[in-house]
Scaffold this motif. Structure first.
Motif, PDB file in Angstrom:
ATOM      1  N   GLU A 322       0.688  -1.078  -0.145  1.00  0.00           N
ATOM      2  CA  GLU A 322      -0.029  -0.279   0.088  1.00  0.00           C
ATOM      3  C   GLU A 322       0.877   1.401   0.001  1.00  0.00           C
ATOM      4  O   GLU A 322       0.484   2.056  -0.864  1.00  0.00           O
ATOM      5  CB  GLU A 322      -1.012   0.103   1.229  1.00  0.00           C
ATOM      6  N   TYR A 323       1.966   1.307   0.730  1.00  0.00           N
ATOM      7  CA  TYR A 323       2.784   2.338   0.738  1.00  0.00           C
ATOM      8  C   TYR A 323       3.513   2.688  -0.632  1.00  0.00           C
ATOM      9  O   TYR A 323       3.480   3.852  -1.014  1.00  0.00           O
ATOM     10  CB  TYR A 323       3.882   1.910   1.822  1.00  0.00           C
ATOM     11  N   LYS A 324       3.853   1.609  -1.346  1.00  0.00           N
ATOM     12  CA  LYS A 324       4.428   1.759  -2.722  1.00  0.00           C
ATOM     13  C   LYS A 324       3.442   2.066  -3.555  1.00  0.00           C
ATOM     14  O   LYS A 324       3.547   2.885  -4.497  1.00  0.00           O
ATOM     15  CB  LYS A 324       4.872   0.428  -2.823  1.00  0.00           C
ATOM     16  N   ARG A 325       2.169   1.736  -3.319  1.00  0.00           N
ATOM     17  CA  ARG A 325       1.161   2.272  -4.350  1.00  0.00           C
ATOM     18  C   ARG A 325       0.891   3.438  -4.483  1.00  0.00           C
ATOM     19  O   ARG A 325       0.773   4.044  -5.267  1.00  0.00           O
ATOM     20  CB  ARG A 325      -0.189   1.313  -4.087  1.00  0.00           C
ATOM     21  N   LEU A 326       0.688   4.218  -3.097  1.00  0.00           N
ATOM     22  CA  LEU A 326       0.516   5.591  -2.815  1.00  0.00           C
ATOM     23  C   LEU A 326       1.823   6.298  -3.448  1.00  0.00           C
ATOM     24  O   LEU A 326       1.517   7.329  -4.018  1.00  0.00           O
ATOM     25  CB  LEU A 326       0.319   5.859  -1.685  1.00  0.00           C
ATOM     26  N   ILE A 327       2.986   5.868  -3.467  1.00  0.00           N
ATOM     27  CA  ILE A 327       4.251   6.619  -3.862  1.00  0.00           C
ATOM     28  C   ILE A 327       4.090   6.765  -5.561  1.00  0.00           C
ATOM     29  O   ILE A 327       4.304   7.751  -5.977  1.00  0.00           O
ATOM     30  CB  ILE A 327       5.358   5.813  -3.435  1.00  0.00           C
ATOM     31  N   ASN A 328       3.722   5.698  -5.966  1.00  0.00           N
ATOM     32  CA  ASN A 328       3.697   5.289  -7.431  1.00  0.00           C
ATOM     33  C   ASN A 328       2.580   6.173  -8.049  1.00  0.00           C
ATOM     34  O   ASN A 328       2.704   7.024  -9.200  1.00  0.00           O
ATOM     35  CB  ASN A 328       3.432   3.796  -7.691  1.00  0.00           C
ATOM     36  N   ALA A 329       1.346   6.255  -7.315  1.00  0.00           N
ATOM     37  CA  ALA A 329       0.251   7.053  -7.722  1.00  0.00           C
ATOM     38  C   ALA A 329       0.734   8.655  -7.582  1.00  0.00           C
ATOM     39  O   ALA A 329       0.223   9.289  -8.685  1.00  0.00           O
ATOM     40  CB  ALA A 329      -1.031   6.794  -6.998  1.00  0.00           C
ATOM     41  N   ALA A 330       1.480   8.992  -6.739  1.00  0.00           N
ATOM     42  CA  ALA A 330       1.638  10.348  -6.483  1.00  0.00           C
ATOM     43  C   ALA A 330       2.750  10.719  -7.617  1.00  0.00           C
ATOM     44  O   ALA A 330       2.696  11.879  -8.153  1.00  0.00           O
ATOM     45  CB  ALA A 330       2.228  10.743  -5.028  1.00  0.00           C
ATOM     46  N   GLN A 331       3.790   9.748  -7.895  1.00  0.00           N
ATOM     47  CA  GLN A 331       4.749   9.956  -9.043  1.00  0.00           C
ATOM     48  C   GLN A 331       4.026  10.131 -10.298  1.00  0.00           C
ATOM     49  O   GLN A 331       4.555  10.909 -11.036  1.00  0.00           O
ATOM     50  CB  GLN A 331       5.777   8.865  -8.958  1.00  0.00           C
ATOM     51  N   GLU A 332       3.219   9.169 -10.695  1.00  0.00           N
ATOM     52  CA  GLU A 332       2.508   8.830 -11.800  1.00  0.00           C
ATOM     53  C   GLU A 332       1.695  10.426 -12.111  1.00  0.00           C
ATOM     54  O   GLU A 332       1.672  10.950 -13.447  1.00  0.00           O
ATOM     55  CB  GLU A 332       1.558   7.808 -11.945  1.00  0.00           C
ATOM     56  N   SER A 333       0.873  10.832 -10.997  1.00  0.00           N
ATOM     57  CA  SER A 333       0.284  12.199 -11.108  1.00  0.00           C
ATOM     58  C   SER A 333       1.056  13.149 -11.662  1.00  0.00           C
ATOM     59  O   SER A 333       0.750  13.968 -12.508  1.00  0.00           O
ATOM     60  CB  SER A 333      -0.529  12.323 -10.145  1.00  0.00           C
ATOM     61  N   LEU A 334       2.212  13.386 -10.887  1.00  0.00           N
ATOM     62  CA  LEU A 334       3.158  14.638 -10.998  1.00  0.00           C
ATOM     63  C   LEU A 334       3.719  14.560 -12.409  1.00  0.00           C
ATOM     64  O   LEU A 334       3.815  15.536 -13.092  1.00  0.00           O
ATOM     65  CB  LEU A 334       4.393  14.324 -10.072  1.00  0.00           C
ATOM     66  N   ASN A 335       4.279  13.269 -12.840  1.00  0.00           N
ATOM     67  CA  ASN A 335       4.653  13.144 -14.106  1.00  0.00           C
ATOM     68  C   ASN A 335       3.553  13.623 -15.049  1.00  0.00           C
ATOM     69  O   ASN A 335       4.179  14.272 -16.236  1.00  0.00           O
ATOM     70  CB  ASN A 335       5.319  11.712 -14.399  1.00  0.00           C
ATOM     71  N   LYS A 336       2.564  13.113 -14.927  1.00  0.00           N
ATOM     72  CA  LYS A 336       1.415  13.567 -16.069  1.00  0.00           C
ATOM     73  C   LYS A 336       1.316  14.751 -16.002  1.00  0.00           C
ATOM     74  O   LYS A 336       1.181  15.396 -17.268  1.00  0.00           O
ATOM     75  CB  LYS A 336       0.102  12.680 -15.648  1.00  0.00           C
ATOM     76  N   TYR A 337       1.244  15.557 -14.967  1.00  0.00           N
ATOM     77  CA  TYR A 337       1.070  17.136 -14.958  1.00  0.00           C
ATOM     78  C   TYR A 337       2.181  17.714 -15.541  1.00  0.00           C
ATOM     79  O   TYR A 337       2.009  18.635 -16.390  1.00  0.00           O
ATOM     80  CB  TYR A 337       0.834  17.465 -13.646  1.00  0.00           C
ATOM     81  N   LEU A 338       3.520  17.225 -15.161  1.00  0.00           N
ATOM     82  CA  LEU A 338       4.712  17.882 -16.008  1.00  0.00           C
ATOM     83  C   LEU A 338       4.607  17.822 -17.560  1.00  0.00           C
ATOM     84  O   LEU A 338       4.977  18.735 -18.108  1.00  0.00           O
ATOM     85  CB  LEU A 338       5.969  17.363 -15.299  1.00  0.00           C
ATOM     86  N   LYS A 339       4.242  16.505 -17.723  1.00  0.00           N
ATOM     87  CA  LYS A 339       4.440  16.115 -19.421  1.00  0.00           C
ATOM     88  C   LYS A 339       3.339  17.090 -20.030  1.00  0.00           C
ATOM     89  O   LYS A 339       3.580  17.699 -20.960  1.00  0.00           O
ATOM     90  CB  LYS A 339       4.023  14.638 -19.459  1.00  0.00           C
ATOM     91  N   GLU A 340       2.103  17.289 -19.349  1.00  0.00           N
ATOM     92  CA  GLU A 340       1.194  17.975 -20.209  1.00  0.00           C
ATOM     93  C   GLU A 340       1.381  19.695 -20.180  1.00  0.00           C
ATOM     94  O   GLU A 340       1.134  20.273 -21.175  1.00  0.00           O
ATOM     95  CB  GLU A 340      -0.174  18.043 -19.286  1.00  0.00           C
ATOM     96  N   LYS A 341       2.343  20.062 -19.142  1.00  0.00           N
ATOM     97  CA  LYS A 341       2.694  21.356 -18.896  1.00  0.00           C
ATOM     98  C   LYS A 341       3.534  21.706 -20.198  1.00  0.00           C
ATOM     99  O   LYS A 341       3.763  22.959 -20.518  1.00  0.00           O
ATOM    100  CB  LYS A 341       3.110  21.890 -17.779  1.00  0.00           C
ATOM    101  N   GLN A 342       4.423  20.845 -20.369  1.00  0.00           N
ATOM    102  CA  GLN A 342       5.442  20.959 -21.527  1.00  0.00           C
ATOM    103  C   GLN A 342       5.013  21.648 -23.031  1.00  0.00           C
ATOM    104  O   GLN A 342       3.798  21.136 -23.134  1.00  0.00           O
ATOM    105  CB  GLN A 342       6.384  19.997 -21.617  1.00  0.00           C
TER     106      GLN A 342
END
Length: 342
Positions: A322-342
């Motif tokens: 569960e700890y890893k899942r939350l880390i991955n979810a947060a990282q994926e969300s951040l990556n998606k935002y940064l990619k869309e912003k470029q």
């Protein structure tokens, strides 16, 4: 009472415990007296006899399910309520009221504050006491830090209806959000959390290993109290709440939990009481190993985020996942935002 077993603090705890329960099924037994006073059965019997002779309001009755068991209860003695209300008590209550976002509790605290002020004649209702202004000036200098908490709004009528059914042990039929039709449960208690208030209820109290579940009170659309009654058996709301790190109770919990606290956060971690069952073991490298028996793995994983990786979940496997899942979810969300912003 003889001096060889008279422990004043333990005696005060016993008196308060005797006064707490409302339902007879929760009244104390000889075993409870033994546990509180750390004494044997004979001593417990002498204590009970002494209390029954001293206080007319002390009650001894047989358990409703097991006639061999005696249960004890008493009203709160006046001598336990003689401590006067001080200014700081009201100041602390006012600060707590501002901090708590749970409307059910906030409203009750606000009413209590007004009653205490009125009781001391420190209110603008009627005659205002000279020291009223002094109290108000003191309240300016103490406040609380408001953290991120959800605002909880629950209809008072629903809460009062639930309490009535809980106290009288009546089945209730509820209409619950996202459920296609009403269903019947045995209401056992109410838990007030940081994000929601919860009804604790069991679908069936007649089976030996019944499983209480939590329902968000704000999602209860309608309640109907039924005539049919149930027995609470040995259910204890306080013990139930203590099994979890937060409010959530999973199907397979509680779990044997283990954390590793890195040396740089060891001193800070020692300031915390994480859970009632926690055990802290210092390690030779300055780190700490914390173990506990608890449920609520997602709430636990989210709490560990606050420690910026200096508290590492070790067990159970479900907590690590569960700890890893939350880390991955947060990282994926951040990556998606940064990619869309470029």
């Amino acid at each position: 009472m003889r001096d060889d077993y008279k422990k004043f603090n333990g005696f005060l705890v016993l008196i308060r415990k005797l006064c707490e329960p409302v339902l007879r099924s929760q009244w104390l037994t000889y075993q409870d007296v033994q546990d509180i006073l750390n004494c044997n059965r004979r001593t417990a019997e002498r204590v009970v006899k002494k209390l029954s002779n001293t206080y007319p309001e002390f009650k001894i009755e047989r358990d409703l399910e097991n006639y061999k068991i005696k249960r004890f209860h008493m009203k709160m003695p006046k001598w336990l309520m003689l401590k006067p209300i001080e200014d700081f008590d009201i100041i602390a209550l006012s600060a707590a009221k501002k901090h708590i976002k749970n409307q059910t509790l906030t409203n009750a605290l606000r009413d209590l504050e007004e009653k205490l002020l009125y009781k001391q004649n420190k209110t603008k209702i009627g005659n205002t006491a000279p020291e009223s202004d002094d109290l108000e000036s003191k309240m300016v200098f103490i406040d609380t830090i408001a953290g991120p908490e959800a605002e909880i709004k629950v209809e008072k009528k629903i809460t009062e209806t639930l309490l009535k059914a809980i106290v009288n042990c009546n089945h209730i039929e509820i209409e619950y959000a996202n459920f296609p039709k009403p269903f019947t449960v045995c209401p056992l208690g109410i838990l007030c959390g940081n994000t929601n208030n919860y009804l604790v209820a069991a679908a069936n109290m007649y089976i030996e290993h019944y499983k209480p579940k939590t329902y968000v009170i704000d999602k209860i659309k309608n309640i109907k109290i039924k005539q049919e009654k149930f027995k609470r058996k040995n259910f204890d709301l306080h013990k139930f709440s203590e099994k979890s790190f937060g409010v959530f109770h999973s199907e397979h919990g509680p779990y044997n939990v283990k954390w590793l606290v890195l040396p740089e956060s060891a001193d800070e971690a020692k300031r915390y009481h994480f859970h009632k069952t926690q055990k802290i073991k210092p390690n030779s490298d300055g780190s700490l190993t914390i173990t506990m028996r608890s449920d609520g793995l997602r709430e636990m994983a989210m709490f560990l985020f606050r420690w910026s990786g200096t508290i590492i979940p070790i067990a159970p496997t479900e907590l690590v996942v569960e700890y890893k899942r939350l880390i991955n979810a947060a990282q994926e969300s951040l990556n998606k935002y940064l990619k869309e912003k470029q």
